[in-house]
Write a protein that holds these residues in place. Structure first.
Motif, PDB file in Angstrom:
ATOM      1  N   LEU A  99       0.778  -1.124   0.079  1.00 34.58           N
ATOM      2  CA  LEU A  99      -0.202   0.096  -0.020  1.00 34.58           C
ATOM      3  C   LEU A  99       0.750   1.361   0.060  1.00 34.58           C
ATOM      4  N   ALA A 100       1.937   1.079   0.756  1.00 29.27           N
ATOM      5  CA  ALA A 100       2.947   2.324   0.677  1.00 29.27           C
ATOM      6  C   ALA A 100       3.295   2.741  -0.694  1.00 29.27           C
ATOM      7  N   SER A 101       3.860   1.650  -1.385  1.00 33.31           N
ATOM      8  CA  SER A 101       4.358   1.872  -2.605  1.00 33.31           C
ATOM      9  C   SER A 101       3.539   2.859  -3.444  1.00 33.31           C
ATOM     10  N   ARG A 102       1.942   2.967  -3.309  1.00 28.80           N
ATOM     11  CA  ARG A 102       1.127   3.536  -4.143  1.00 28.80           C
ATOM     12  C   ARG A 102       0.915   4.808  -3.515  1.00 28.80           C
ATOM     13  N   ILE A 103       1.325   5.139  -2.453  1.00 31.75           N
ATOM     14  CA  ILE A 103       1.295   6.724  -1.891  1.00 31.75           C
ATOM     15  C   ILE A 103       1.996   7.728  -2.609  1.00 31.75           C
ATOM     16  N   SER A 104       1.717   8.672  -2.835  1.00 28.45           N
ATOM     17  CA  SER A 104       2.497   9.928  -3.382  1.00 28.45           C
ATOM     18  C   SER A 104       3.355  10.314  -2.353  1.00 28.45           C
ATOM     19  N   PRO A 105       4.647  10.901  -2.543  1.00 26.38           N
ATOM     20  CA  PRO A 105       5.396  11.574  -1.364  1.00 26.38           C
ATOM     21  C   PRO A 105       4.669  12.508  -0.715  1.00 26.38           C
ATOM     22  N   GLY A 106       4.881  12.263   0.599  1.00 32.44           N
ATOM     23  CA  GLY A 106       4.064  13.412   1.510  1.00 32.44           C
ATOM     24  C   GLY A 106       2.507  12.646   1.656  1.00 32.44           C
ATOM     25  N   GLY A 107       2.062  11.623   0.954  1.00 33.17           N
ATOM     26  CA  GLY A 107       0.705  11.410   1.233  1.00 33.17           C
ATOM     27  C   GLY A 107       0.511  10.382   2.337  1.00 33.17           C
ATOM     28  N   LEU A 108      -0.941  10.202   2.656  1.00 34.72           N
ATOM     29  CA  LEU A 108      -1.441   9.419   3.910  1.00 34.72           C
ATOM     30  C   LEU A 108      -1.753   8.198   3.631  1.00 34.72           C
ATOM     31  N   LEU A 109      -1.523   7.099   4.652  1.00 38.47           N
ATOM     32  CA  LEU A 109      -2.316   5.782   4.576  1.00 38.47           C
ATOM     33  C   LEU A 109      -3.079   5.870   5.745  1.00 38.47           C
ATOM     34  N   ALA A 110      -4.434   5.806   5.598  1.00 38.07           N
ATOM     35  CA  ALA A 110      -5.208   5.676   6.754  1.00 38.07           C
ATOM     36  C   ALA A 110      -5.801   4.289   6.873  1.00 38.07           C
ATOM     37  N   VAL A 111      -5.334   3.349   8.077  1.00 40.00           N
ATOM     38  CA  VAL A 111      -5.814   2.014   8.433  1.00 40.00           C
ATOM     39  C   VAL A 111      -6.588   1.912   9.429  1.00 40.00           C
ATOM     40  N   ALA A 112      -7.916   1.471   9.152  1.00 41.66           N
ATOM     41  CA  ALA A 112      -8.916   1.325  10.280  1.00 41.66           C
ATOM     42  C   ALA A 112      -8.781  -0.194  10.718  1.00 41.66           C
ATOM     43  N   GLU A 113      -8.217  -0.625  11.932  1.00 34.87           N
ATOM     44  CA  GLU A 113      -8.025  -1.863  12.360  1.00 34.87           C
ATOM     45  C   GLU A 113      -8.255  -1.845  13.826  1.00 34.87           C
ATOM     46  N   GLY A 114      -8.879  -2.571  14.453  1.00 35.32           N
ATOM     47  CA  GLY A 114      -8.866  -2.538  15.846  1.00 35.32           C
ATOM     48  C   GLY A 114     -10.011  -1.708  16.282  1.00 35.32           C
ATOM     49  N   GLY A 115     -10.211  -1.422  17.842  1.00 33.78           N
ATOM     50  CA  GLY A 115     -11.082  -0.861  18.506  1.00 33.78           C
ATOM     51  C   GLY A 115     -11.387  -1.744  19.437  1.00 33.78           C
ATOM     52  N   LEU A 116     -12.719  -2.063  19.662  1.00 33.43           N
ATOM     53  CA  LEU A 116     -13.531  -2.691  20.675  1.00 33.43           C
ATOM     54  C   LEU A 116     -14.546  -3.508  19.981  1.00 33.43           C
ATOM     55  N   PRO A 117     -14.830  -4.632  20.509  1.00 40.55           N
ATOM     56  CA  PRO A 117     -16.053  -5.404  20.125  1.00 40.55           C
ATOM     57  C   PRO A 117     -17.171  -4.694  20.078  1.00 40.55           C
ATOM     58  N   SER A 118     -18.171  -5.077  19.227  1.00 37.61           N
ATOM     59  CA  SER A 118     -19.495  -4.242  19.250  1.00 37.61           C
ATOM     60  C   SER A 118     -20.261  -4.895  20.222  1.00 37.61           C
ATOM     61  N   ARG A 119     -21.334  -4.170  20.699  1.00 41.05           N
ATOM     62  CA  ARG A 119     -22.296  -4.603  21.766  1.00 41.05           C
ATOM     63  C   ARG A 119     -23.556  -4.269  21.249  1.00 41.05           C
ATOM     64  N   PHE A 120     -24.472  -5.172  21.351  1.00 48.42           N
ATOM     65  CA  PHE A 120     -25.756  -4.873  21.026  1.00 48.42           C
ATOM     66  C   PHE A 120     -26.779  -5.164  22.164  1.00 48.42           C
TER      67      PHE A 120
END
Length: 298
Positions: free
Chosen positions: A133-154
């Motif tokens: 993924l990093a190889s596809r980012i322009s110089p100075g660009g951002l990678l945003a990875v949404a991973e983890g957090g907390l298990p959902s509760r219902f």
């Protein structure tokens, strides 16, 4: 040990689209945060890698009105939904789709911002995927990875129709299911789930992490209730050979659309979830992955 069940993403397209709609508040908040981080140099091209049905793709297109947004997924059924949604929202001039095996992301054009939500953990070597993924980012660009957090509760801890603590037990079973699935992934490498360290190991410069909340208190509207029922039904199916008989009976009662104790009728159903987004940027020169302390998963 039982063999981990796989997920047919195309078959659950309706569920994925509904999940994104019901929980879109956190994605909108994350998109606003990304806009703040890139205010001095707004992205002109965005990749939504593992886009699914395109709900987040379109949110990003709305948040960044000058950007071209490319939805990337391996499932043509999901990409068709993404294109249709963009058309309905009048975004089809800026939203495009690309069918691609995500192992081949190096074939994508470069972008100023890449969004990857609940994608990287599917790969055996997460650092290698982050490096691609990093190889596809322009110089100075951002990678945003949404991973983890907390298990959902219902549900409340005690639903009144079985042993209290049902969701906690389902969480434990899902941890085992996921661990087995990761062990079985091609090239699986065990690493600590320190996402900023993983991003650094992929040659990026980590910036920060931020957690976003979905808080839908009871009483829920009909779509949110149906979402809860879909999530519980998926857990029942994925964990079919692991759930104890008493918990299975409780789940079936909760899933019964005619039962007053079921999630479609009971007044105490809610949605509470937390997702963490980890941000990194590229250095001035192309990133060079390095290998962190890791060991191959047996």
């Amino acid at each position: 040990m039982s063999r981990p069940r796989t997920v047919d993403w195309a078959a659950v397209a309706d569920e994925l689209e509904q999940l994104a709609r019901v929980r879109s508040a956190w994605q909108r908040a994350a998109a606003r945060w990304l806009a703040e981080l890139t205010a001095d140099s707004p992205p002109r091209r965005i990749l939504d890698v593992g886009s699914g049905p395109g709900v987040t793709t379109c949110l990003l297109a709305r948040q960044f009105p000058e950007a071209e947004v490319l939805a990337v997924d391996v499932q043509p059924e999901l990409l068709a939904r993404a294109a249709a949604l963009a058309g309905r929202l009048g975004l089809d001039a800026r939203v495009r789709t690309r069918r691609l095996d995500l192992n081949d992301v190096t074939e994508l054009p470069t972008a100023d911002l890449i969004w990857a939500s609940s994608v990287v953990h599917h790969f055996g070597d997460q650092v290698a995927m982050l490096a691609r993924l990093a190889s596809r980012i322009s110089p100075g660009g951002l990678l945003a990875v949404a991973e983890g957090g907390l298990p959902s509760r219902f549900l409340p801890r005690d639903t009144g129709i079985g042993r209290p603590g049902l969701q906690a037990r389902l969480d434990a079973l899902m941890e085992d299911w996921f661990t087995e699935r990761r062990h079985a992934a091609p090239g699986s490498v065990r690493r600590v789930d320190d996402w900023l360290a993983l991003l650094a190991a992929a040659g990026l410069r980590p910036r920060r992490s931020r957690t976003f909340l979905v808080d839908l208190p009871s009483p829920l509207d009909d779509e949110a209730r149906d979402h809860v029922r879909s999530m519980l039904a998926r857990l029942r199916d994925l964990l079919a050979d692991r759930i104890e008989a008493d918990d299975r009976a409780q789940l079936e009662r909760l899933l019964d659309p005619r039962a007053d104790e079921g999630v479609l009728r009971r007044p105490d159903v809610f949605v509470l979830a937390a997702t963490t987004v980890h941000i990194a940027h590229t250095p001035a020169t192309p990133p060079r992955p390095r290998t962190p302390a890791a060991r191959a998963t047996p």
